[in-house]
Design a protein around this motif. Structure first.
Motif, PDB file in Angstrom:
ATOM      1  N   ASN A 141       5.957  91.244 -84.715  1.00 35.10           N
ATOM      2  CA  ASN A 141       6.175  90.979 -83.288  1.00 35.10           C
ATOM      3  C   ASN A 141       6.998  89.728 -83.026  1.00 35.10           C
ATOM      4  N   ARG A 142       7.790  89.303 -83.991  1.00 31.27           N
ATOM      5  CA  ARG A 142       8.543  88.057 -83.836  1.00 31.27           C
ATOM      6  C   ARG A 142       9.507  88.104 -82.659  1.00 31.27           C
ATOM      7  N   ASP A 143       9.998  89.296 -82.284  1.00 29.47           N
ATOM      8  CA  ASP A 143      10.917  89.419 -81.153  1.00 29.47           C
ATOM      9  C   ASP A 143      10.185  89.694 -79.835  1.00 29.47           C
ATOM     10  N   THR A 144       8.877  89.745 -79.872  1.00 26.06           N
ATOM     11  CA  THR A 144       8.087  90.067 -78.690  1.00 26.06           C
ATOM     12  C   THR A 144       7.118  88.928 -78.425  1.00 26.06           C
ATOM     13  N   GLN A 145       7.644  87.812 -77.991  1.00 23.21           N
ATOM     14  CA  GLN A 145       6.840  86.607 -77.823  1.00 23.21           C
ATOM     15  C   GLN A 145       5.683  86.808 -76.842  1.00 23.21           C
ATOM     16  N   THR A 146       5.917  87.531 -75.741  1.00 24.46           N
ATOM     17  CA  THR A 146       4.866  87.687 -74.740  1.00 24.46           C
ATOM     18  C   THR A 146       3.690  88.513 -75.241  1.00 24.46           C
ATOM     19  N   PHE A 147       3.892  89.324 -76.285  1.00 23.15           N
ATOM     20  CA  PHE A 147       2.784  90.109 -76.844  1.00 23.15           C
ATOM     21  C   PHE A 147       1.745  89.184 -77.467  1.00 23.15           C
ATOM     22  N   LEU A 148       2.147  87.982 -77.852  1.00 25.63           N
ATOM     23  CA  LEU A 148       1.250  87.028 -78.496  1.00 25.63           C
ATOM     24  C   LEU A 148       0.738  85.972 -77.522  1.00 25.63           C
ATOM     25  N   GLU A 149       1.090  86.094 -76.238  1.00 24.38           N
ATOM     26  CA  GLU A 149       0.670  85.133 -75.217  1.00 24.38           C
ATOM     27  C   GLU A 149      -0.159  85.850 -74.159  1.00 24.38           C
ATOM     28  N   LYS A 150      -0.673  85.064 -73.208  1.00 25.18           N
ATOM     29  CA  LYS A 150      -1.439  85.666 -72.120  1.00 25.18           C
ATOM     30  C   LYS A 150      -0.556  86.587 -71.305  1.00 25.18           C
ATOM     31  N   LEU A 151      -1.153  87.693 -70.878  1.00 27.54           N
ATOM     32  CA  LEU A 151      -0.452  88.637 -70.007  1.00 27.54           C
ATOM     33  C   LEU A 151      -0.881  88.365 -68.574  1.00 27.54           C
ATOM     34  N   ASP A 152       0.077  88.180 -67.694  1.00 31.25           N
ATOM     35  CA  ASP A 152      -0.226  87.967 -66.278  1.00 31.25           C
ATOM     36  C   ASP A 152      -0.670  89.290 -65.649  1.00 31.25           C
ATOM     37  N   PRO A 153      -1.360  89.238 -64.518  1.00 33.54           N
ATOM     38  CA  PRO A 153      -1.774  90.474 -63.847  1.00 33.54           C
ATOM     39  C   PRO A 153      -0.574  91.382 -63.584  1.00 33.54           C
ATOM     40  N   GLY A 154      -0.720  92.655 -63.949  1.00 34.48           N
ATOM     41  CA  GLY A 154       0.346  93.636 -63.764  1.00 34.48           C
ATOM     42  C   GLY A 154       1.422  93.615 -64.822  1.00 34.48           C
ATOM     43  N   GLU A 155       1.447  92.618 -65.685  1.00 29.26           N
ATOM     44  CA  GLU A 155       2.497  92.511 -66.708  1.00 29.26           C
ATOM     45  C   GLU A 155       2.278  93.546 -67.809  1.00 29.26           C
ATOM     46  N   ARG A 156       3.396  94.164 -68.233  1.00 33.26           N
ATOM     47  CA  ARG A 156       3.383  95.139 -69.332  1.00 33.26           C
ATOM     48  C   ARG A 156       4.298  94.621 -70.427  1.00 33.26           C
ATOM     49  N   VAL A 157       3.795  94.640 -71.655  1.00 31.37           N
ATOM     50  CA  VAL A 157       4.601  94.237 -72.808  1.00 31.37           C
ATOM     51  C   VAL A 157       4.457  95.293 -73.892  1.00 31.37           C
ATOM     52  N   THR A 158       5.442  95.322 -74.768  1.00 28.79           N
ATOM     53  CA  THR A 158       5.368  96.222 -75.920  1.00 28.79           C
ATOM     54  C   THR A 158       5.244  95.390 -77.181  1.00 28.79           C
ATOM     55  N   GLY A 159       4.635  95.961 -78.172  1.00 26.87           N
ATOM     56  CA  GLY A 159       4.458  95.263 -79.435  1.00 26.87           C
ATOM     57  C   GLY A 159       3.992  96.215 -80.514  1.00 26.87           C
ATOM     58  N   LYS A 160       3.590  95.622 -81.622  1.00 28.15           N
ATOM     59  CA  LYS A 160       3.201  96.418 -82.783  1.00 28.15           C
ATOM     60  C   LYS A 160       1.885  95.902 -83.349  1.00 28.15           C
ATOM     61  N   LEU A 161       1.043  96.847 -83.752  1.00 27.44           N
ATOM     62  CA  LEU A 161      -0.153  96.550 -84.524  1.00 27.44           C
ATOM     63  C   LEU A 161       0.142  96.965 -85.952  1.00 27.44           C
ATOM     64  N   VAL A 162      -0.299  96.164 -86.918  1.00 27.46           N
ATOM     65  CA  VAL A 162       0.005  96.452 -88.324  1.00 27.46           C
ATOM     66  C   VAL A 162      -1.301  96.575 -89.099  1.00 27.46           C
ATOM     67  N   PHE A 163      -1.441  97.685 -89.819  1.00 27.61           N
ATOM     68  CA  PHE A 163      -2.627  97.945 -90.622  1.00 27.61           C
ATOM     69  C   PHE A 163      -2.204  98.136 -92.077  1.00 27.61           C
ATOM     70  N   ASP A 164      -2.852  97.425 -92.988  1.00 28.09           N
ATOM     71  CA  ASP A 164      -2.608  97.553 -94.425  1.00 28.09           C
ATOM     72  C   ASP A 164      -3.621  98.567 -94.952  1.00 28.09           C
ATOM     73  N   VAL A 165      -3.152  99.748 -95.345  1.00 23.80           N
ATOM     74  CA  VAL A 165      -4.050 100.827 -95.779  1.00 23.80           C
ATOM     75  C   VAL A 165      -3.655 101.285 -97.186  1.00 23.80           C
ATOM     76  N   PRO A 166      -4.584 101.863 -97.938  1.00 22.28           N
ATOM     77  CA  PRO A 166      -4.234 102.412 -99.254  1.00 22.28           C
ATOM     78  C   PRO A 166      -3.119 103.452 -99.116  1.00 22.28           C
ATOM     79  N   ARG A 167      -2.347 103.596-100.160  1.00 23.20           N
ATOM     80  CA  ARG A 167      -1.169 104.491-100.115  1.00 23.20           C
ATOM     81  C   ARG A 167      -1.520 105.942 -99.798  1.00 23.20           C
ATOM     82  N   THR A 168      -2.706 106.391-100.186  1.00 22.83           N
ATOM     83  CA  THR A 168      -3.075 107.798 -99.969  1.00 22.83           C
ATOM     84  C   THR A 168      -3.737 108.057 -98.615  1.00 22.83           C
ATOM     85  N   VAL A 169      -4.007 107.008 -97.863  1.00 24.68           N
ATOM     86  CA  VAL A 169      -4.711 107.158 -96.581  1.00 24.68           C
ATOM     87  C   VAL A 169      -3.749 107.600 -95.490  1.00 24.68           C
TER      88      VAL A 169
END
Length: 192
Positions: A141-169
């Motif tokens: 999310n390095r290019d999505t600074q607001t995803f890591l900060e407080k969201l104001d009322p009504g504000e919409r942001v996009t970002g990414k969640l990252v999960f480290d999972v086994p290769r077969t999962v």
């Protein structure tokens, strides 16, 4: 003539009329029932009540708006093809592989709120839960600074969640929360 010492019982005329009406109605209903049963014609059975089969509503999936608490979410993409995330000099390598989930988050409350990646969980088909890799999430999310900060009322942001999972999962469900203690809402990551 000798006097009869027993008291005479007199029926109230209104009560007598009521008993007469009840008797007539009972005889009428008995006659109708006897005619139905004794006519030799089959009595039609009551039609069985048909109810629609109970189907569970489809679980929300990619592109659907869902809400938990004070946030509205839309999960748009799942990419499990990465072994690393981040820029060239700040890469983070997965123990298995990274599943990166793209989503938007909108604050639907009347106060500024943080979206916490570590409150989110992903599940595979067996129900095994996987937590968010917070450091990999910062890199993704390095290019999505607001995803890591407080969201104001009504504000919409996009970002990414990252999960480290086994290769077969294969991840099947994402559970999104507005806080670590909220009930959460589930989103299907695969099509049925």
């Amino acid at each position: 003539m000798p006097h009869d010492p027993r008291p005479r019982f007199r029926l109230n005329p209104l009560l007598a009329a009521l008993f007469a009406v009840i008797a007539v109605v009972a005889l009428f209903l008995t006659g109708v029932a006897a005619q139905q049963l004794g006519s030799g014609e089959p009595v039609a059975a009551a039609e069985p009540t048909r109810t629609a089969p109970t189907t569970r509503p489809a679980q929300p999936g990619l592109g659907d708006k869902v809400r938990d608490g004070k946030f509205e979410f839309v999960v748009s993409r799942l990419d499990c093809s990465r072994a690393t995330v981040g820029p060239e000099h700040l890469t983070r390598t997965a123990e298995g592989r990274y599943c990166v989930i793209s989503l938007s988050v909108r604050n639907i409350s009347d106060a500024a709120r943080y979206f916490l990646g570590q409150a989110q969980k992903a599940y595979d088909a067996t129900g095994t839960a996987y937590g968010d890799d917070t450091i990999a999430g910062v890199y993704a999310n390095r290019d999505t600074q607001t995803f890591l900060e407080k969201l104001d009322p009504g504000e919409r942001v996009t970002g990414k969640l990252v999960f480290d999972v086994p290769r077969t999962v294969k991840l099947t469900t994402l559970e999104l929360h507005d806080s670590p203690l909220s009930g959460g809402v589930q989103v299907a990551l695969t099509r049925a």
